[in-house]
Design a protein around this motif. Structure first.
Motif, PDB file in Angstrom:
ATOM      1  N   ARG A 148     -20.384   6.935  -6.907  1.00  0.00           N
ATOM      2  CA  ARG A 148     -20.382   7.347  -8.390  1.00  0.00           C
ATOM      3  C   ARG A 148     -19.080   7.206  -8.699  1.00  0.00           C
ATOM      4  O   ARG A 148     -18.779   6.780 -10.177  1.00  0.00           O
ATOM      5  CB  ARG A 148     -20.410   8.755  -8.184  1.00  0.00           C
ATOM      6  CG  ARG A 148     -20.242   9.994  -9.348  1.00  0.00           C
ATOM      7  CD  ARG A 148     -20.878  11.506  -9.036  1.00  0.00           C
ATOM      8  NE  ARG A 148     -19.306  11.622  -8.252  1.00  0.00           N
ATOM      9  CZ  ARG A 148     -19.359  13.157  -8.445  1.00  0.00           C
ATOM     10  NH1 ARG A 148     -20.357  13.788  -8.331  1.00  0.00           N
ATOM     11  NH2 ARG A 148     -17.733  13.318  -7.384  1.00  0.00           N
ATOM     12  N   ALA A 149     -17.615   7.201  -7.629  1.00  0.00           N
ATOM     13  CA  ALA A 149     -16.353   6.941  -8.393  1.00  0.00           C
ATOM     14  C   ALA A 149     -15.997   5.606  -9.160  1.00  0.00           C
ATOM     15  O   ALA A 149     -15.912   4.964  -9.880  1.00  0.00           O
ATOM     16  CB  ALA A 149     -15.438   7.233  -7.603  1.00  0.00           C
TER      17      ALA A 149
ATOM     18  N   VAL B 223     -10.231   7.087 -14.615  1.00  0.00           N
ATOM     19  CA  VAL B 223      -9.336   7.074 -13.164  1.00  0.00           C
ATOM     20  C   VAL B 223     -10.683   7.342 -11.667  1.00  0.00           C
ATOM     21  O   VAL B 223     -11.163   8.798 -12.461  1.00  0.00           O
ATOM     22  CB  VAL B 223      -8.746   7.801 -12.942  1.00  0.00           C
ATOM     23  CG1 VAL B 223      -7.723   8.112 -11.283  1.00  0.00           C
ATOM     24  CG2 VAL B 223      -6.716   7.192 -13.833  1.00  0.00           C
ATOM     25  N   GLY B 224     -11.249   6.700 -10.851  1.00  0.00           N
ATOM     26  CA  GLY B 224     -12.245   6.571 -10.405  1.00  0.00           C
ATOM     27  C   GLY B 224     -12.244   8.176  -9.117  1.00  0.00           C
ATOM     28  O   GLY B 224     -10.491   7.317  -8.631  1.00  0.00           O
TER      29      GLY B 224
ATOM     30  N   ILE C 241     -18.212   4.086 -12.888  1.00  0.00           N
ATOM     31  CA  ILE C 241     -17.665   3.334 -14.024  1.00  0.00           C
ATOM     32  C   ILE C 241     -16.590   2.420 -14.206  1.00  0.00           C
ATOM     33  O   ILE C 241     -16.106   2.417 -15.449  1.00  0.00           O
ATOM     34  CB  ILE C 241     -16.530   5.283 -14.644  1.00  0.00           C
ATOM     35  CG1 ILE C 241     -15.974   5.493 -13.047  1.00  0.00           C
ATOM     36  CG2 ILE C 241     -18.062   6.113 -14.439  1.00  0.00           C
ATOM     37  CD1 ILE C 241     -15.187   6.466 -13.697  1.00  0.00           C
TER      38      ILE C 241
ATOM     39  N   ASN D 234     -10.526  13.330 -18.456  1.00  0.00           N
ATOM     40  CA  ASN D 234     -11.794  12.691 -18.800  1.00  0.00           C
ATOM     41  C   ASN D 234     -11.310  11.447 -19.245  1.00  0.00           C
ATOM     42  O   ASN D 234     -12.080  10.578 -20.363  1.00  0.00           O
ATOM     43  CB  ASN D 234     -12.722  13.473 -19.486  1.00  0.00           C
ATOM     44  CG  ASN D 234     -12.360  14.064 -20.834  1.00  0.00           C
ATOM     45  OD1 ASN D 234     -10.924  13.796 -20.806  1.00  0.00           O
ATOM     46  ND2 ASN D 234     -13.540  14.411 -21.275  1.00  0.00           N
TER      47      ASN D 234
ATOM     48  N   PHE E 218     -24.091   9.517 -13.667  1.00  0.00           N
ATOM     49  CA  PHE E 218     -23.610   9.773 -14.462  1.00  0.00           C
ATOM     50  C   PHE E 218     -22.421   9.788 -14.886  1.00  0.00           C
ATOM     51  O   PHE E 218     -22.781   9.767 -16.982  1.00  0.00           O
ATOM     52  CB  PHE E 218     -22.673  11.600 -13.626  1.00  0.00           C
ATOM     53  CG  PHE E 218     -22.800  12.976 -14.334  1.00  0.00           C
ATOM     54  CD1 PHE E 218     -23.637  13.674 -15.005  1.00  0.00           C
ATOM     55  CD2 PHE E 218     -20.999  12.664 -14.653  1.00  0.00           C
ATOM     56  CE1 PHE E 218     -22.396  15.083 -15.784  1.00  0.00           C
ATOM     57  CE2 PHE E 218     -20.554  13.781 -15.489  1.00  0.00           C
ATOM     58  CZ  PHE E 218     -21.585  15.008 -15.708  1.00  0.00           C
ATOM     59  N   GLY E 219     -21.421   9.301 -14.179  1.00  0.00           N
ATOM     60  CA  GLY E 219     -20.439   8.648 -15.664  1.00  0.00           C
ATOM     61  C   GLY E 219     -20.670   7.371 -16.506  1.00  0.00           C
ATOM     62  O   GLY E 219     -19.978   7.648 -17.793  1.00  0.00           O
TER      63      GLY E 219
ATOM     64  N   ARG F 226     -23.921   7.484 -17.983  1.00  0.00           N
ATOM     65  CA  ARG F 226     -24.702   8.629 -18.686  1.00  0.00           C
ATOM     66  C   ARG F 226     -23.471   9.187 -19.696  1.00  0.00           C
ATOM     67  O   ARG F 226     -23.446   8.895 -21.262  1.00  0.00           O
ATOM     68  CB  ARG F 226     -25.856   9.137 -18.412  1.00  0.00           C
ATOM     69  CG  ARG F 226     -26.447   8.867 -17.362  1.00  0.00           C
ATOM     70  CD  ARG F 226     -28.051   9.975 -17.195  1.00  0.00           C
ATOM     71  NE  ARG F 226     -27.420  10.501 -17.089  1.00  0.00           N
ATOM     72  CZ  ARG F 226     -27.314  11.355 -15.307  1.00  0.00           C
ATOM     73  NH1 ARG F 226     -27.237   9.610 -14.574  1.00  0.00           N
ATOM     74  NH2 ARG F 226     -26.905  11.832 -14.571  1.00  0.00           N
ATOM     75  N   VAL F 227     -22.827   9.891 -19.114  1.00  0.00           N
ATOM     76  CA  VAL F 227     -21.508   9.666 -20.110  1.00  0.00           C
ATOM     77  C   VAL F 227     -21.049   8.864 -20.468  1.00  0.00           C
ATOM     78  O   VAL F 227     -20.368   9.583 -22.376  1.00  0.00           O
ATOM     79  CB  VAL F 227     -20.179  10.647 -19.422  1.00  0.00           C
ATOM     80  CG1 VAL F 227     -18.597  10.943 -20.626  1.00  0.00           C
ATOM     81  CG2 VAL F 227     -20.738  11.550 -18.317  1.00  0.00           C
ATOM     82  N   ARG F 228     -20.886   7.495 -20.834  1.00  0.00           N
ATOM     83  CA  ARG F 228     -20.171   6.756 -21.039  1.00  0.00           C
ATOM     84  C   ARG F 228     -21.632   6.364 -22.715  1.00  0.00           C
ATOM     85  O   ARG F 228     -20.970   5.445 -22.765  1.00  0.00           O
ATOM     86  CB  ARG F 228     -19.774   5.739 -20.057  1.00  0.00           C
ATOM     87  CG  ARG F 228     -18.444   6.095 -19.959  1.00  0.00           C
ATOM     88  CD  ARG F 228     -18.194   5.110 -19.092  1.00  0.00           C
ATOM     89  NE  ARG F 228     -16.767   5.820 -18.650  1.00  0.00           N
ATOM     90  CZ  ARG F 228     -16.323   6.322 -17.406  1.00  0.00           C
ATOM     91  NH1 ARG F 228     -17.270   7.272 -17.974  1.00  0.00           N
ATOM     92  NH2 ARG F 228     -15.383   6.418 -17.409  1.00  0.00           N
ATOM     93  N   LYS F 229     -22.736   7.219 -22.868  1.00  0.00           N
ATOM     94  CA  LYS F 229     -23.938   7.042 -23.664  1.00  0.00           C
ATOM     95  C   LYS F 229     -24.172   5.567 -23.352  1.00  0.00           C
ATOM     96  O   LYS F 229     -24.693   4.561 -23.953  1.00  0.00           O
ATOM     97  CB  LYS F 229     -22.958   6.652 -25.488  1.00  0.00           C
ATOM     98  CG  LYS F 229     -23.148   7.971 -24.842  1.00  0.00           C
ATOM     99  CD  LYS F 229     -23.106   9.014 -26.386  1.00  0.00           C
ATOM    100  CE  LYS F 229     -23.386  10.288 -26.781  1.00  0.00           C
ATOM    101  NZ  LYS F 229     -22.665  10.958 -25.786  1.00  0.00           N
TER     102      LYS F 229
END
Lengths: 262, 366
Positions: free
Chosen positions: B146-147, B77-78, B150, B73, B98-99, B101-104
């Motif tokens: 999705r990949a 890398v996607g 990010i 994480n 999703f990715g 949101r993880v990265r705010k």
């Protein structure tokens, strides 16, 4: 299907139906002997101890479910993801409550926590903690099995790796990806746990807790028709819980079956 | 300096070596495919780039930074998986975002990026659908979006098309290539399908039993295979044994019949046996080429645009496949007919010492 085998199926169904419902009908008929009609139910519901003990057991049940989920979900997840060879041992450990009777468990707890560095059995709060801990152990076989079955239904490794590659840490993966996909399993485990906790007698009695199990027992010792009424009420509550499982489960089941080509 | 660099990568699982001395330097924006049969170590190597496996030895570097010990994480890398791995509890928009949101990232930025990506994968109207409401091809498109959301430094695709039917596979692989080109993202693609690797890649890494057999462009790998394994695995090939009759002139004897290679034989002296190979499409029926072999037709197979004729050579021990384009006016010889097949010296590839297995065996293993 020919006529004979159809008849046989009906016969099996009728025998099963009678086996299940006759005792309930008997209990109901017995509870209705008290005069006036339904007075046993009125006495039970008017007794403040009924609500107090039921609410107490319900709170203990909810706490047990929370602790059980907090312990079992990460353990089962990690075992499935990283330590599959440990699975038989974990299964064995979770089955121990079936082998060790509650009376042994509660005496073990009382001996260990009546003195020493953690004299929990000496206070109300401590006894409550012991009760939740003991019920958590009792819930292991049901909760672990439910969670493990749920994990088997999803591609845990790919979902975890997909989350990781998107930057997620372990806590986020558990809370946002794994647990939501275990909703049905967690509900089954939770309701089974609740059913056990609400009716449990031995541990609650020896820890002197004002729980529903000891209340039913006390009622049975002093009154004739009311215990039958209480049994039917708790049976009805269990059925409501089962209904909730199927209500919550209907939407989620279709969502979980998707991790593959259509 | 290369953008993605794998140096001296080794991976052992107990006593088994899954990857042995793997070295690769991919440029920024390059599309590299790992091609090989099951168990050749291609997915393990990909997983080491993603961080899901730790190499026993060697380093992985992206843009000059050693990321070998970084958690998955922390790598940016996607990855796209064969099983899609979409989150079943989230909608398409939820999955793609999703990715981020993880990265705010702020909500409006997430929404904007999700819209952009759904347009890129031609699913702008599917944002509120759940994965189970999509077809396999649509699910894999969402997994790709999705990949990409990010903006990864490297995109990894692990047999992303294997679970799809043939038509969708071709459509989606063209889309993947177009998206990769437009974004200029460095991509590593794992596949056991040689057609996919040949049509998509800038370079192909052919792997067997944990080792690199050859790295080259699709043209090089197909036309100039470095080993008999590559020759057999990439495309269909006639692999046989021949005796060197005149190394300096490229003269050989196969099945008792003389043939000539375009280049001198440098790997073996006169009288020694070597492995030679030629592609079925380089052979033709008749006496047009400089090399001629006589034999009997064993069977004829229609493969759509191609007709494959298998010929028993005169000794009866060797079978050679000849491919010719299908044509309604084509006269196809009957089984049992005596024929002459011919080919130019350029068609003869002299590979190495005699093979332990036939081409059919190698293809069957693959």
């Amino acid at each position: 299907m020919n006529r004979l085998s159809r008849l046989a199926w009906w016969l099996v169904f009728i025998v099963g139906f009678l086996y299940f419902f006759l005792p309930l009908l008997g209990t109901f008929a017995f509870s209705m002997r008290s005069q006036p009609l339904f007075s046993a139910y009125a006495v039970v519901t008017d007794d403040p101890q009924f609500a107090e003990t039921l609410i107490y057991s319900f709170i203990v049940g909810v706490l047990t479910i929370i602790v059980s989920i907090a312990l079992i979900v990460p353990t089962a997840y990690w075992v499935r993801l990283r330590l599959p060879r440990l699975r038989p041992y974990i299964e064995f450990i979770t089955l121990l409550p079936f082998v060790i009777p509650p009376i042994i468990l509660v005496f073990g707890l009382l001996r260990t926590y009546s003195g020493g560095p953690l004299p929990l059995a000496g206070s109300d709060f401590g006894s409550n903690v012991l009760l939740v801990a003991a019920y958590t152990v009792l819930s292991f076989p049901y909760m672990y099995r439910a969670v493990d079955t749920g994990l088997r239904a999803i591609d845990v490794q790919s979902l975890t790796e997909a989350s990781q590659s998107l930057g997620a840490g372990w806590l986020r993966i558990l809370v946002q990806v794994i647990i939501p996909n275990l909703r049905v399993s967690l509900l089954s485990g939770a309701f089974l746990t609740l059913a056990i906790v609400v009716g449990e007698f031995t541990i609650a009695t020896f820890l002197a807790r004002p729980a529903f199990g000891p209340y039913i027992s006390l009622l049975g010792g002093n009154k004739a028709y009311e215990p039958a009424a209480v049994s039917l009420i708790s049976f009805g509550l269990t059925w409501i819980a089962m209904g909730l499982i199927s209500l919550f489960g209907r939407g989620a089941r279709t969502r979980v079956q998707v991790v593959g080509a259509r | 300096m290369a953008f993605l660099e794998l140096s001296g990568i080794q991976k052992r699982f107990g006593e088994t070596s899954a990857v042995i001395d793997f070295n690769l330097a991919a440029e920024r924006g390059e599309f590299v495919s790992f091609l090989g049969p099951s168990g050749c170590g291609k997915t393990t190597t990909l997983r080491m780039i993603a961080g899901f496996e730790q190499p026993t030895a060697g380093t992985v570097a992206v843009d000059g930074k050693d990321i070998t010990r970084r958690a998955p994480n922390q790598r940016n890398v996607g990855m796209v998986f064969q099983s899609y791995a979409l989150f079943p509890n989230m909608t398409v928009a939820g999955n793609v975002g999703f990715g981020l949101r993880v990265r705010k990232q702020p909500k409006d930025r997430v929404a904007k990026r999700v819209t952009e990506l759904l347009e890129l994968i031609h699913l702008p109207d599917k944002a509120d659908r759940y994965p189970y409401q999509l077809s396999g091809g649509q699910q894999q498109r969402v997994a790709l979006a999705r990949a990409l959301a990010i903006e990864p430094q490297v995109l990894l695709l692990d047999e992303p098309l294997s679970a799809l039917d043939a038509k969708i596979r071709v459509i989606l692989r063209n889309e993947i290539r177009a998206i990769q080109r437009s974004l200029g993202i460095t991509t590593v693609y794992v596949t056991h399908d040689q057609e996919e690797a040949l049509s998509l890649s800038d370079r192909i890494v052919v792997m067997s039993e944990g080792r690199i057999e050859q790295i080259g462009s699709p043209f090089e790998v197909y036309n100039f295979p470095a080993t008999s394994f590559v020759a057999s695995f990439v495309g269909t090939l006639n692999v046989m044994t021949a005796r060197v009759a005149g190394a300096a002139e490229g003269r050989l004897v196969m099945d008792g019949q003389p043939i000539r290679a375009a280049r001198p034989v440098t790997i073996a002296p006169d009288g020694a046996n070597v492995t030679i190979a030629f592609r079925p499409e380089m052979l033709s029926m008749g006496e047009a080429g400089a090399n001629r072999l006589r034999g009997t037709v064993q069977d004829v197979t229609f493969l759509g645009s191609i007709v494959r004729i298998r010929v028993h050579l005169a000794s009866g021990a060797t079978v050679v496949s000849v491919d010719t384009f299908n044509d309604p006016n084509l006269t196809v010889p009957e089984a049992g007919a005596e024929v002459t097949i011919s080919f130019p010296p350029e068609a003869v590839l002299v590979l190495e010492a005699p093979p332990a297995a036939t081409a059919e065996d190698l293809i069957a293993e693959a």
